[in-house]
Enzyme design. Structure first.
Site, PDB file in Angstrom:
ATOM      1  N   ASP A 143       0.857  -1.188   0.000  1.00 52.25           N
ATOM      2  CA  ASP A 143       0.000   0.000   0.000  1.00 52.25           C
ATOM      3  C   ASP A 143       0.894   1.239   0.000  1.00 52.25           C
ATOM      4  O   ASP A 143       2.114   1.142   0.131  1.00 52.25           O
ATOM      5  CB  ASP A 143      -0.954  -0.009   1.194  1.00 52.25           C
ATOM      6  CG  ASP A 143      -0.242  -0.032   2.524  1.00 52.25           C
ATOM      7  OD1 ASP A 143       0.958   0.295   2.573  1.00 52.25           O
ATOM      8  OD2 ASP A 143      -0.880  -0.379   3.527  1.00 52.25           O
ATOM      9  N   CYS A 171     -12.486 -29.017   8.555  1.00 53.89           N
ATOM     10  CA  CYS A 171     -11.263 -28.338   8.129  1.00 53.89           C
ATOM     11  C   CYS A 171     -10.101 -29.328   8.057  1.00 53.89           C
ATOM     12  O   CYS A 171      -9.920 -30.161   8.951  1.00 53.89           O
ATOM     13  CB  CYS A 171     -10.933 -27.205   9.096  1.00 53.89           C
ATOM     14  SG  CYS A 171      -9.422 -26.304   8.679  1.00 53.89           S
ATOM     15  N   CYS A 194      -6.821 -28.334   7.847  1.00 48.12           N
ATOM     16  CA  CYS A 194      -5.562 -27.643   8.118  1.00 48.12           C
ATOM     17  C   CYS A 194      -4.724 -28.428   9.128  1.00 48.12           C
ATOM     18  O   CYS A 194      -5.211 -29.332   9.804  1.00 48.12           O
ATOM     19  CB  CYS A 194      -5.821 -26.221   8.621  1.00 48.12           C
ATOM     20  SG  CYS A 194      -6.315 -26.089  10.367  1.00 48.12           S
ATOM     21  N   GLN A 227     -11.827   7.135  -4.013  1.00 53.00           N
ATOM     22  CA  GLN A 227     -12.314   7.704  -2.765  1.00 53.00           C
ATOM     23  C   GLN A 227     -13.603   8.487  -3.041  1.00 53.00           C
ATOM     24  O   GLN A 227     -14.111   8.477  -4.142  1.00 53.00           O
ATOM     25  CB  GLN A 227     -11.243   8.590  -2.123  1.00 53.00           C
ATOM     26  CG  GLN A 227     -10.013   7.831  -1.647  1.00 53.00           C
ATOM     27  CD  GLN A 227     -10.283   6.948  -0.428  1.00 53.00           C
ATOM     28  OE1 GLN A 227     -11.350   6.985   0.171  1.00 53.00           O
ATOM     29  NE2 GLN A 227      -9.294   6.145  -0.051  1.00 53.00           N
ATOM     30  N   ASP A 254      -7.853  -7.713   1.090  1.00 49.00           N
ATOM     31  CA  ASP A 254      -6.876  -7.893   2.163  1.00 49.00           C
ATOM     32  C   ASP A 254      -7.533  -7.477   3.460  1.00 49.00           C
ATOM     33  O   ASP A 254      -8.436  -6.640   3.470  1.00 49.00           O
ATOM     34  CB  ASP A 254      -5.622  -7.044   1.933  1.00 49.00           C
ATOM     35  CG  ASP A 254      -5.835  -5.599   2.374  1.00 49.00           C
ATOM     36  OD1 ASP A 254      -5.435  -5.258   3.511  1.00 49.00           O
ATOM     37  OD2 ASP A 254      -6.417  -4.810   1.601  1.00 49.00           O
TER      38      ASP A 254
END
Length: 372
Positions: free
Chosen positions: A93, A304, A306, A189, A266
């Site tokens: 960013d 899951c 994971c 914006q 994000d």
């Protein structure tokens, strides 16, 4: 062309899109969620962890890296990719949001922003040209224009002035850009005002950027309003460029905004929540520190696959958390990032099979029916 976006398909029941972003450090399948590595690290994760989870791109923060350890040092040590040992794409960013979030420490002018470091109180002046220069030194594949993120709520006059300043700064960012191997995204914006948002889109598209981000959302407005603004803004953006919704959000936000045509996301939510003991599951949030899990032998989420869910019980994770063990943050983060990245993988699969709206309905049905 080093950077390219290919639109691979779309869901006929929504505005969801399937795409591919090509960068010097590899391809990114969209829709995509980018784990946040603010200070050149996704907290508690190694690059190999992130690869095993399927992360195609991560995000780092210009403001924090400029202040510490400094972009010149990072450039000297191989840019962000070499510095942090990550050979896949990176987005940085511009630092604008972080500067503006410290409202008591900064002063905005037409030229840029004078701000005081939250680390040592030193003063700095950040301009659009400097923001681009810093990001070029960091060496990310995708860099962002310097913009002003207006607070919510704001008056129309403030929003108009802020939006016009963002457009002028975007033009200066494009003029300042020298590296051909980096893509530059403009940021829309205009607060919650439709006319200002669409005028900002028009101005950015006239200038021309490799991609476009929707900024200034998830700043205190209601969810319906956020979705409304994201929806008409995404629709107004060019269809042949990636659309990036900055700083959003919850699993529900990702599902809803993919349906509105957004390609990139994000948010610190999966990592930050992991460190405070909140885990995301197919049936909703689970707060692992609660007493009800003290002797619970079940995994966090039985659905899951994971590493955390495959090897450890809720009781063990609760024990680690209350004992203050570092492993608690690591295992929780592994799970939450797996959940987010797996969600995006399943979203892409649903779009490819043209049944995204069925996927969306099933996503919410699981949240309503399943109990932890």
């Amino acid at each position: 062309m080093i950077f390219r976006f290919e639109l691979l398909g779309a869901d006929t029941g929504s505005k969801a899109r399937l795409g591919l972003i090509k960068t010097p450090h590899g391809d990114i399948e969209t829709p995509v969620f980018m784990p946040v590595g603010t200070q050149a690290t996704v907290k508690t994760m190694t690059p190999d962890d992130l690869k095993s989870l399927g992360a195609g791109i991560i995000l780092s923060n210009t403001y924090h890296l400029y202040l510490r350890p400094g972009h010149e040092l990072i450039q000297k040590l191989g840019g962000l990719h070499g510095f942090m040992g990550w050979d896949r794409p990176i987005l940085t960013d511009s630092g604008g949001y972080q500067v503006f979030s410290h409202s008591e420490l900064r002063k905005i002018t037409k030229e840029g922003v004078k701000f005081q470091s939250h680390l040592d109180g030193s003063y700095h002046f950040l301009t659009p040209e400097a923001a681009v220069n810093i990001q070029e030194a960091l060496g990310a594949d995708i860099i962002m224009c310097f913009d002003e993120c207006a607070p919510y709520p704001s008056t129309y006059d403030y929003l108009k002035e802020s939006m016009e300043l963002t457009l002028r700064w975007a033009k200066r960012c494009k003029d300042a850009k020298k590296r051909e191997d980096q893509a530059l995204f403009g940021i829309v914006q205009g607060g919650m005002d439709r006319d200002l948002r669409l005028k900002c889109v028009e101005g950015l598209v006239d200038t021309g950027f490799d991609g476009y981000a929707i900024g200034g959302l998830s700043v205190g407005e209601t969810k319906p309003l956020m979705y409304e603004v994201a929806g008409y803004t995404a629709e107004a953006l060019p269809g042949d460029r990636p659309r990036y919704l900055m700083g959003v959000g919850t699993p529900e936000d990702l599902v809803e905004c993919v349906a509105l045509g957004v390609d990139m996301f994000d948010c610190v939510m999966p990592t930050r929540n992991a460190r405070t003991g909140t885990l995301f599951t197919s049936f909703g949030k689970l707060t692992i520190k609660n007493a009800q899990y003290a002797d619970d032998p079940a995994p966090v989420d039985p659905e899951c696959g994971c590493y955390t869910c495959s090897n450890f019980s809720r009781a063990y994770l609760r024990h680690l958390y209350h004992a203050g063990e570092i492993l608690a943050m690591r295992l929780n983060t592994l799970h939450n990032l797996h959940y987010y990245l797996d969600l995006m993988k399943n979203i892409r699969k649903a779009i490819k099979e043209n049944n995204f709206m069925d996927f969306r309905e099933d996503f919410y049905n699981k949240m309503e029916v399943k109990k932890c």
